[in-house]
Design a protein around this motif. Structure first.
Motif, mmCIF file in Angstrom:
data_model
loop_
_atom_site.group_PDB
_atom_site.id
_atom_site.type_symbol
_atom_site.label_atom_id
_atom_site.label_comp_id
_atom_site.label_asym_id
_atom_site.label_seq_id
_atom_site.Cartn_x
_atom_site.Cartn_y
_atom_site.Cartn_z
ATOM 1 N N HIS A 17 0.828 -1.207 0.000
ATOM 2 C CA HIS A 17 0.000 0.000 0.000
ATOM 3 C C HIS A 17 0.860 1.254 0.000
ATOM 4 O O HIS A 17 1.792 1.388 0.801
ATOM 5 C CB HIS A 17 -0.933 -0.007 1.209
ATOM 6 C CG HIS A 17 -1.966 -1.092 1.154
ATOM 7 N ND1 HIS A 17 -3.208 -0.918 0.608
ATOM 8 C CD2 HIS A 17 -1.906 -2.389 1.539
ATOM 9 C CE1 HIS A 17 -3.890 -2.040 0.673
ATOM 10 N NE2 HIS A 17 -3.121 -2.947 1.229
ATOM 11 N N PHE A 18 0.546 2.163 -0.905
ATOM 12 C CA PHE A 18 1.195 3.464 -0.965
ATOM 13 C C PHE A 18 0.429 4.414 -0.029
ATOM 14 O O PHE A 18 -0.769 4.602 -0.192
ATOM 15 C CB PHE A 18 1.123 4.046 -2.383
ATOM 16 C CG PHE A 18 1.793 3.218 -3.439
ATOM 17 C CD1 PHE A 18 2.966 3.656 -4.033
ATOM 18 C CD2 PHE A 18 1.246 2.011 -3.866
ATOM 19 C CE1 PHE A 18 3.582 2.913 -5.028
ATOM 20 C CE2 PHE A 18 1.857 1.267 -4.857
ATOM 21 C CZ PHE A 18 3.026 1.718 -5.431
ATOM 22 N N HIS A 19 1.116 5.023 0.919
ATOM 23 C CA HIS A 19 0.460 5.972 1.800
ATOM 24 C C HIS A 19 0.106 7.253 1.038
ATOM 25 O O HIS A 19 0.836 7.688 0.146
ATOM 26 C CB HIS A 19 1.345 6.291 3.001
ATOM 27 C CG HIS A 19 1.503 5.137 3.933
ATOM 28 N ND1 HIS A 19 2.696 4.795 4.534
ATOM 29 C CD2 HIS A 19 0.602 4.215 4.359
ATOM 30 C CE1 HIS A 19 2.535 3.721 5.287
ATOM 31 N NE2 HIS A 19 1.273 3.349 5.196
ATOM 32 N N LYS A 20 -1.014 7.846 1.414
ATOM 33 C CA LYS A 20 -1.480 9.117 0.843
ATOM 34 C C LYS A 20 -1.661 9.022 -0.672
ATOM 35 O O LYS A 20 -1.338 9.964 -1.403
ATOM 36 C CB LYS A 20 -0.522 10.255 1.207
ATOM 37 C CG LYS A 20 -0.390 10.462 2.714
ATOM 38 C CD LYS A 20 0.585 11.587 3.047
ATOM 39 C CE LYS A 20 0.692 11.763 4.553
ATOM 40 N NZ LYS A 20 1.668 12.842 4.922
ATOM 41 N N GLY A 21 -2.182 7.891 -1.133
ATOM 42 C CA GLY A 21 -2.372 7.709 -2.564
ATOM 43 C C GLY A 21 -3.825 7.528 -2.971
ATOM 44 O O GLY A 21 -4.108 7.134 -4.101
ATOM 45 N N THR A 22 -4.766 7.849 -2.065
ATOM 46 C CA THR A 22 -6.176 7.613 -2.378
ATOM 47 C C THR A 22 -6.683 8.502 -3.516
ATOM 48 O O THR A 22 -7.689 8.184 -4.153
ATOM 49 C CB THR A 22 -7.056 7.835 -1.142
ATOM 50 O OG1 THR A 22 -6.766 9.129 -0.594
ATOM 51 C CG2 THR A 22 -6.785 6.771 -0.084
ATOM 52 N N ASP A 39 -0.545 11.689 -11.887
ATOM 53 C CA ASP A 39 0.620 11.217 -11.131
ATOM 54 C C ASP A 39 0.742 9.698 -11.093
ATOM 55 O O ASP A 39 1.729 9.179 -10.558
ATOM 56 C CB ASP A 39 0.567 11.729 -9.680
ATOM 57 C CG ASP A 39 0.780 13.222 -9.576
ATOM 58 O OD1 ASP A 39 1.302 13.821 -10.546
ATOM 59 O OD2 ASP A 39 0.426 13.801 -8.524
ATOM 60 N N VAL A 40 -0.243 8.965 -11.618
ATOM 61 C CA VAL A 40 -0.216 7.501 -11.525
ATOM 62 C C VAL A 40 1.064 6.910 -12.126
ATOM 63 O O VAL A 40 1.765 6.130 -11.455
ATOM 64 C CB VAL A 40 -1.468 6.869 -12.158
ATOM 65 C CG1 VAL A 40 -1.298 5.356 -12.297
ATOM 66 C CG2 VAL A 40 -2.700 7.169 -11.313
ATOM 67 N N PRO A 41 1.445 7.228 -13.385
ATOM 68 C CA PRO A 41 2.659 6.625 -13.951
ATOM 69 C C PRO A 41 3.917 6.946 -13.160
ATOM 70 O O PRO A 41 4.754 6.057 -12.919
ATOM 71 C CB PRO A 41 2.727 7.216 -15.371
ATOM 72 C CG PRO A 41 1.320 7.583 -15.692
ATOM 73 C CD PRO A 41 0.733 8.046 -14.396
ATOM 74 N N GLY A 71 -1.647 1.362 -18.984
ATOM 75 C CA GLY A 71 -1.684 2.230 -20.148
ATOM 76 C C GLY A 71 -0.312 2.287 -20.782
ATOM 77 O O GLY A 71 0.627 1.618 -20.337
ATOM 78 N N LYS A 72 -0.181 3.117 -21.826
ATOM 79 C CA LYS A 72 1.047 3.153 -22.614
ATOM 80 C C LYS A 72 2.267 3.542 -21.786
ATOM 81 O O LYS A 72 3.328 2.916 -21.893
ATOM 82 C CB LYS A 72 0.873 4.136 -23.777
ATOM 83 C CG LYS A 72 2.074 4.267 -24.682
ATOM 84 C CD LYS A 72 1.804 5.198 -25.844
ATOM 85 C CE LYS A 72 1.640 6.626 -25.384
ATOM 86 N NZ LYS A 72 1.512 7.563 -26.522
ATOM 87 N N LYS A 73 2.154 4.554 -20.942
ATOM 88 C CA LYS A 73 3.301 5.023 -20.160
ATOM 89 C C LYS A 73 3.782 3.959 -19.185
ATOM 90 O O LYS A 73 4.982 3.721 -19.046
ATOM 91 C CB LYS A 73 2.944 6.308 -19.417
ATOM 92 C CG LYS A 73 2.786 7.527 -20.301
ATOM 93 C CD LYS A 73 2.517 8.766 -19.462
ATOM 94 C CE LYS A 73 2.384 10.007 -20.334
ATOM 95 N NZ LYS A 73 2.094 11.215 -19.526
ATOM 96 N N ILE A 74 2.840 3.325 -18.508
ATOM 97 C CA ILE A 74 3.210 2.331 -17.499
ATOM 98 C C ILE A 74 3.844 1.105 -18.151
ATOM 99 O O ILE A 74 4.879 0.616 -17.700
ATOM 100 C CB ILE A 74 1.971 1.929 -16.672
ATOM 101 C CG1 ILE A 74 1.462 3.133 -15.878
ATOM 102 C CG2 ILE A 74 2.298 0.767 -15.735
ATOM 103 C CD1 ILE A 74 0.136 2.903 -15.189
ATOM 104 N N PRO A 105 -6.808 1.037 -6.891
ATOM 105 C CA PRO A 105 -7.126 2.171 -6.024
ATOM 106 C C PRO A 105 -6.661 1.932 -4.595
ATOM 107 O O PRO A 105 -6.618 0.810 -4.115
ATOM 108 C CB PRO A 105 -8.651 2.251 -6.090
ATOM 109 C CG PRO A 105 -9.024 1.526 -7.333
ATOM 110 C CD PRO A 105 -7.996 0.452 -7.512
ATOM 111 N N GLY A 106 -6.262 3.011 -3.968
ATOM 112 C CA GLY A 106 -5.850 2.914 -2.572
ATOM 113 C C GLY A 106 -4.711 3.826 -2.135
ATOM 114 O O GLY A 106 -4.832 4.457 -1.132
ATOM 115 N N PHE A 107 -3.623 3.909 -2.758
ATOM 116 C CA PHE A 107 -3.166 3.244 -3.974
ATOM 117 C C PHE A 107 -2.377 1.986 -3.591
ATOM 118 O O PHE A 107 -1.709 2.002 -2.561
ATOM 119 C CB PHE A 107 -2.304 4.219 -4.793
ATOM 120 C CG PHE A 107 -1.949 3.778 -6.168
ATOM 121 C CD1 PHE A 107 -2.921 3.614 -7.133
ATOM 122 C CD2 PHE A 107 -0.658 3.510 -6.501
ATOM 123 C CE1 PHE A 107 -2.593 3.214 -8.423
ATOM 124 C CE2 PHE A 107 -0.316 3.115 -7.770
ATOM 125 C CZ PHE A 107 -1.276 2.969 -8.737
#
Length: 351
Positions: free
Chosen positions: A217-222, A241-243, A277-280, A339-341
């Motif tokens: 779990h990534f903190h502060k990623g909701t 900011d996801v990628p 997606g393409k970037k990831i 999600p969560g992230f």
């Protein structure tokens, strides 16, 4: 431990090329927007590196001005119909009987139905009255790996039993016609409907044995990913900011998981990454190529089927099983984000 003995995929009724989607969007939707937004939308579609997408409804409905109620009624109807066909095919092609199933997990984040689709399948297919049900509704793209992890935990505690995991997504009916944000344009360009089912058994025997699992779990990623519930349906949350978040944390997820299993990157024969997606997918491909490894099946699924949210990872597993020469002792690594992230990892070994 548990083992995956069969993967069953089911194609939605309609399939469209990118050019067909752009043509339909132009006539049904983009004709009413300003020229700059129109060009932006077309550029996003063409730049997605996705050649085909599938849907349970024709484009005139997907791009229509539907209410939330109308969208969700489509969702419920199609989930039951496709769920029945998908599980029936999985039962037939895996060699099990409906009454063999002890545990049914269903994952979906693209609509709302209570009772969940698994309740209908129990009745439609004559599953046992004491079956254990687990609907997973809010894990997004990580729902497929979540379902495998939950199935594995159940089967480790109940060796010899059988579980089925149905990943079922209909993002085509989440389209927001009057939302011209980059989020809505990108999600419309990359997401596609898809259905897949995994059959798992506990104990020893042939199949892909689940050796280890992990949720990070990534903190502060909701804020990064999810849906907002609006009067016109589910509105995508897909932050820019996801990628960069995935890229900045990739090694923290990937390497410690391998190390605790006394493995190096080079020791994994088959990599299966959810292609958000393409970037990831480009980032992961460049990273893994440095170790003479490839993710060609993940790329193929994205290019030919699109991002099917929770159903994507099972489609990738199915593609690997169908196209690669898998030998006893080969290992596979699966990774998906949601999600969560959060990120979820699964290590399998074929026996």
């Amino acid at each position: 431990m548990s083992r995956i003995i069969h993967i069953e995929s089911l194609a939605p009724k309609y399939v469209y090329s990118t050019d067909q989607i752009i043509e339909a969007a132009d006539s049904l939707w983009l004709k009413n927007v300003d020229e700059m937004t129109r060009r932006k939308a077309i550029k996003i579609f063409k730049g997605s590196n996705i050649d085909f997408r599938r849907a349970v409804v024709p484009l005139e409905i997907a791009f229509g001005d539907l209410s939330f109620e109308e969208k969700n009624n489509i969702y419920m109807k199609e989930m039951i119909a496709y769920g029945k066909e998908l599980l029936s095919n999985a039962i037939k092609n895996s060699g099990i009987e409906p009454t063999d199933i002890d545990y049914i997990i269903t994952t979906s984040c693209t609509g709302i139905m209570i009772p969940s689709v698994d309740a209908y399948l129990v009745n439609e297919l004559g599953l046992r009255g004491d079956i254990v049900r687990l609907p997973v509704t809010e894990m997004g793209c990580a729902g497929g790996t979540s379902g495998l992890i939950y199935a594995n935990d159940f089967l480790k505690a109940n060796p010899g039993k059988t579980a089925v995991l149905l990943t079922m997504e209909i993002p085509s009916i989440t389209f927001q016609k009057n939302d011209l944000s980059a989020e809505n344009l990108v999600s419309t360009a990359i997401f596609s409907d898809g259905f897949s089912c995994a059959v798992l058994k506990g104990g020893e025997g042939p199949g892909a044995h689940i050796i280890d699992t992990d949720m990070y779990h990534f903190h502060k990623g909701t804020y990064l990913m999810g849906f907002n519930l609006t009067n016109t349906g589910l509105k995508i949350v897909l932050d820019k900011d996801v990628p960069s978040t995935i890229e900045g944390n990739f090694e923290k997820i990937f390497l410690p998981f391998l190390e605790r299993n006394k493995l190096r990157i080079e020791d994994i024969e088959h990599y299966m990454f959810h292609p958000g997606g393409k970037k990831i997918i480009s980032m992961v491909e460049n990273y893994i190529a440095a170790y003479d490894k490839d993710i060609s099946e993940s790329k193929w699924v994205l290019e030919n089927l699109g991002n099917m949210s929770s159903a994507t990872i099972l489609h990738i597993f199915d593609r690997v099983s169908a196209t690669r020469d898998i030998r006893p002792g080969d290992r596979g690594y699966m990774l998906a984000f949601g999600p969560g992230f959060m990120a979820q990892s699964i290590l399998v070994e074929w026996r």
